[in-house]
Design an enzyme around this catalytic site. Structure first.
Site, mmCIF file in Angstrom:
data_model
loop_
_atom_site.group_PDB
_atom_site.id
_atom_site.type_symbol
_atom_site.label_atom_id
_atom_site.label_comp_id
_atom_site.label_asym_id
_atom_site.label_seq_id
_atom_site.Cartn_x
_atom_site.Cartn_y
_atom_site.Cartn_z
ATOM 1 N N LYS A 205 2.657 9.734 -8.506
ATOM 2 C CA LYS A 205 2.174 8.520 -7.849
ATOM 3 C C LYS A 205 0.639 8.541 -7.845
ATOM 4 C CE LYS A 205 6.459 7.374 -5.737
ATOM 5 N NZ LYS A 205 7.519 8.084 -5.015
ATOM 6 N N HIS B 170 4.242 9.370 -0.892
ATOM 7 C CA HIS B 170 3.302 8.257 -0.733
ATOM 8 C C HIS B 170 2.113 8.621 0.165
ATOM 9 C CE1 HIS B 170 5.367 5.000 -2.862
ATOM 10 N NE2 HIS B 170 6.472 5.636 -2.519
ATOM 11 N N SER C 250 7.996 4.177 2.223
ATOM 12 C CA SER C 250 7.456 3.354 1.139
ATOM 13 C C SER C 250 7.735 1.860 1.285
ATOM 14 C CB SER C 250 7.987 3.847 -0.197
ATOM 15 O OG SER C 250 9.386 3.735 -0.226
HETATM 16 C C1 LIG Z 1 8.836 8.523 -5.465
HETATM 17 C C2 LIG Z 1 9.387 9.458 -4.477
HETATM 18 C C3 LIG Z 1 9.996 10.645 -4.894
HETATM 19 C C4 LIG Z 1 10.226 10.971 -6.343
HETATM 20 O O1 LIG Z 1 9.059 11.366 -6.960
HETATM 21 P P1 LIG Z 1 8.981 11.452 -8.553
HETATM 22 O O2 LIG Z 1 7.877 12.374 -8.801
HETATM 23 O O3 LIG Z 1 8.760 10.066 -9.053
HETATM 24 O O4 LIG Z 1 10.301 12.000 -9.018
HETATM 25 C C5 LIG Z 1 10.425 11.523 -3.922
HETATM 26 N N1 LIG Z 1 10.288 11.245 -2.607
HETATM 27 C C6 LIG Z 1 9.714 10.098 -2.178
HETATM 28 C C7 LIG Z 1 9.564 9.854 -0.712
HETATM 29 C C8 LIG Z 1 9.251 9.162 -3.104
HETATM 30 O O5 LIG Z 1 8.688 8.039 -2.674
#
Ligand SMILES: *Cc1c(COP(=O)(O)O)cnc(C)c1O
Length: 396
Positions: free
Chosen positions: A243, A212, A184
């Site tokens: 996301k 992502h 990310s």
């Molecule tokens: C954002 C993210 C998470 C967490 O996801 P949520 O649904 O917001 O708890 C887990 N792993 C990665 C790689 C992320 O970027």
């Protein structure tokens, strides 16, 4: 007598944060998360959310969510193993499995919960977890909850991964290799075909966290496994629903065997209430929309290319991103933070990301372009970037 309730030890630590200049207040949004938002009372262009497809405020998705509230109520009332498993949860898992082209999908209340629950459920003492050094915090925490040993390989460095395998594979029963699908901070994609080859050579399982990548890469946003045509060769394929999907929740897609085991051992599902009907309604609709049409992912990529090219032409360093994540690398930490502050004053919200989240001297602002942005909004954002970039001598 000292007053234990004053939490003096925390006050001391908070003062340390202030002394180091890293103390913060939370920004306050008083609008939906969309291409433009009301932030701390002011209307600005939003280049900071993970709402890649604009689904967080999509009318069709909101309608589906409201319909589920009318039919099933506000909450599910229990954990899934008792009486919180509604037919809509089952239906969502079917839709997700079809979308991900896997036998089964298993949902959690968040992506974080998914990593916290899945990793510890599928590993035990005598096993080894091998993790990319830049993996997400929830993978690190999930691995810590496991009784397995842990090892790290250098970021996307296949020689480093093979060194770990050569040295340690023989000492363990099962080995699980874990990577983010898309990283990310830089927007780079994991070298999944190479990781899978190495995993098969050394008889290891693979685990990809595509937070992502889902809704972004692959056919209609099916993720990095689909992007690289690796179906059947990745054992645990994790996605978030918070996301690109625009709501909340997480899931792991994989085999029937995986599913059967997780309903008995995934602690965040066994001991925490299931997703609300409103969320299930929104997510199910969003996944169906993705399967129906590539218009959302096409728009996302079109906007991302447009914006990246325009910033590059202005002379900004946009790094080596392979995805819509667009870093603008400034260098010095304080300067990156000032750049972000000035962009906001001028009407565009892009958060600064600095050490220790990224290496020292690579301070940046990270632009998250979405399908919801209009070209006019992206043009306006570029105009503001140029103005502030010149004022701060980032651009000549
Ligand atoms: C954002 C993210 C998470 C967490 O996801 P949520 O649904 O917001 O708890 C887990 N792993 C990665 C790689 C992320 O970027």
């Amino acid at each position: 007598m000292s007053n234990v309730h004053e939490l003096g030890f925390l006050k001391d630590k908070i003062q340390e944060l202030k002394d180091q200049g890293v103390y913060r207040k939370l920004p306050i949004l008083s609008s939906p998360d969309d291409a433009e938002i009301i932030l701390n009372g002011k209307k600005v262009i939003n280049l900071s959310s993970n709402n890649y497809l604009g689904f967080a405020n999509n009318p069709r998705i909101k309608k589906a969510s409201i319909a589920m509230v009318e039919k099933y109520g506000a909450g599910s009332g229990a954990v899934r193993t008792i009486v919180g498993n509604m037919d809509i949860h089952e239906e969502l898992e079917k839709v997700l499995a079809e979308f991900k082209r896997e036998e089964r999908a298993f949902i959690y209340q968040s992506g974080f919960n998914c990593n916290a629950g899945t990793i510890q459920a599928v590993t035990e003492k005598g096993d080894l977890i091998i993790s990319d050094e830049l993996n997400h915090a929830s993978i690190i925490d999930g691995s810590r909850l496991s009784k397995a040993d842990r090892a790290i390989f250098k970021h996307s460095d296949m020689d480093s991964l093979e060194d770990v395998l050569k040295e340690k594979r023989k000492d363990y029963r099962n080995v699980l290799i874990i990577t983010d699908g898309v990283f990310s901070m830089d927007g780079d994609i994991a070298k999944l075909p190479d990781i899978v080859d190495l995993a098969e050579k050394y008889e290891c399982m693979t685990y990809v966290d595509d937070a992502h990548g889902s809704g972004v890469l692959g056919e209609n946003g099916r993720g990095t496994v689909d992007h690289f045509h690796l179906h059947g060769r990745v054992d645990f394929s994790i996605g978030t629903l918070s996301k690109a999907i625009g709501c909340i929740g997480g899931y792991v897609a994989g085999s029937e065997t995986m599913y059967e085991w997780l309903i008995h051992r995934a602690r965040p599902v066994l001991f925490s209430t299931s997703l609300t009907p409103a969320s299930v309604g929104a997510i199910t609709e969003a996944i169906k929309m993705l399967m129906e049409s590539s218009e959302y992912t096409d728009k996302l990529w079109d906007n991302a290319r447009y914006f990246k090219e325009k910033l590059g032409k202005l002379g900004f360093n946009t790094g080596h991103s392979e995805t819509p994540i667009t870093p603008v690398i400034i260098g010095e930490e304080a300067k990156a933070m000032e750049f972000s502050r000035k962009l906001l004053e001028n009407g565009v919200f892009v958060s600064a990301i600095v050490f220790p989240t990224v290496p020292r001297g690579t301070g940046r602002v990270r632009c998250m372009v979405t399908a919801a942005h209009t070209k006019e909004q992206l043009d306006e954002a570029c105009r503001i970037f140029e103005k502030v970039g010149k004022e701060m001598n980032i651009l000549q």
